[in-house]
Enzyme design. Structure first.
Site, mmCIF file in Angstrom:
data_model
loop_
_atom_site.group_PDB
_atom_site.id
_atom_site.type_symbol
_atom_site.label_atom_id
_atom_site.label_comp_id
_atom_site.label_asym_id
_atom_site.label_seq_id
_atom_site.Cartn_x
_atom_site.Cartn_y
_atom_site.Cartn_z
ATOM 1 N N ASP A 10 36.341 32.367 34.411
ATOM 2 C CA ASP A 10 36.606 32.824 35.880
ATOM 3 C C ASP A 10 36.697 31.585 36.718
ATOM 4 O O ASP A 10 36.097 30.565 36.224
ATOM 5 C CB ASP A 10 35.351 33.359 36.400
ATOM 6 C CG ASP A 10 35.285 35.048 36.023
ATOM 7 O OD1 ASP A 10 36.161 35.358 34.843
ATOM 8 O OD2 ASP A 10 34.167 35.463 36.295
ATOM 9 N N ASP A 131 36.320 47.873 38.247
ATOM 10 C CA ASP A 131 35.159 47.366 38.313
ATOM 11 C C ASP A 131 34.504 48.320 39.610
ATOM 12 O O ASP A 131 34.745 48.612 40.660
ATOM 13 C CB ASP A 131 35.580 45.981 39.377
ATOM 14 C CG ASP A 131 36.490 45.046 38.444
ATOM 15 O OD1 ASP A 131 36.267 45.155 36.980
ATOM 16 O OD2 ASP A 131 37.272 44.536 38.985
#
EC number: 5.3.1.16
Length: 240
Positions: A10, A131
């Site tokens: 990330d 998500d």
């Protein structure tokens, strides 16, 4: 169907970070160079690397593309990237530069017609990222929660050619609390598509549990690797 381990990178402000439950105020920095982290994963044998532009997800534009493009061009691993991909141009930017797959998240909720066009154009190189908070899809870097259930959008996009989904339970992401196997398996069953599990992996037993479910084709692992719960080498042995 083979099972694939996707070590996660990330990216925020040019660094390799992890967030807890998608909260930008709960950030830990694990490296100053996402490319160097990707190279280490590749040298350890990862067939795929999962890269996310957190700045891009939040702001809706590409912010950390340089390391992604470099990884795609220089490493043996295949690269999939998400975060800030909001247009056909964004997808083409990465795919034309050698990235193997792009992940469509917010766009799948906000512009399903464009998402379907991307699926028609690029086929299996488009992965749908779902998500979810309490089963409802979150968008804009997880800052907004829609009124659309992950299973509903999954079924709709599978009819339009989506072959692979990534399911992330936001409540478990970065928390080392174990994956939401029940929801992940349900999505796989309802869509008939391959689902990559994301969020909560804390030990090798979690990987083995996911492997037992039909159509769960892999898992994304982040914090457990960065905090030494197990090594990438150990995780990769679970692919067999």
């Amino acid at each position: 169907m083979s099972f694939t381990i996707y070590p996660a990178i990330d990216m925020r402000n040019g660094k390799c970070v992890r967030l807890e439950q998608g909260d930008f105020s709960r950030e830990t920095i694990y490296g100053d160079s996402p490319f160097d982290v990707a190279r280490d994963f590749s040298e350890k044998g990862a067939s795929w690397i999962h890269m996310v532009d957190l700045d891009g997800a939040k702001e809706g534009s590409r912010k950390n593309a340089r390391d992604v493009i470099r990884a795609a061009g220089e490493l043996d691993s295949r690269i999939q990237v998400g975060g800030g991909i909001r247009s056909m141009e964004d997808a083409a930017f990465y795919l034309d530069a050698g990235v193997d797959r792009v992940i469509i998240g917010s766009l799948a909720v906000k512009d399903p017609e464009l998402t379907k066009e991307l699926l028609r154009t690029y086929g299996s190189r488009i992965v749908i990222g779902l998500d979810a908070k309490d089963g409802y899809v979150a968008t804009e870097g997880w800052l907004e929660t829609s009124e659309i259930r992950a299973a509903d959008i999954g079924r709709e996009l599978q009819k339009s050619g989506a072959a692979t989904f990534i399911y992330t339970d936001i409540a478990r992401d970065g928390m080392l609390a174990g994956p939401n196997t029940e929801e992940i398996a349900a999505l796989a069953k309802e869509t008939g598509a391959e689902v990559i599990a994301s969020g909560g992996i804390q030990g090798l037993a979690d990987i083995r549990e996911l492997k037992n479910h039909e159509n769960i084709s892999g898992t994304i692992i982040g914090k457990a690797l960065y905090t030494g719960r197990f090594t990438l080498t150990e995780a990769l042995k679970e692919e067999v």
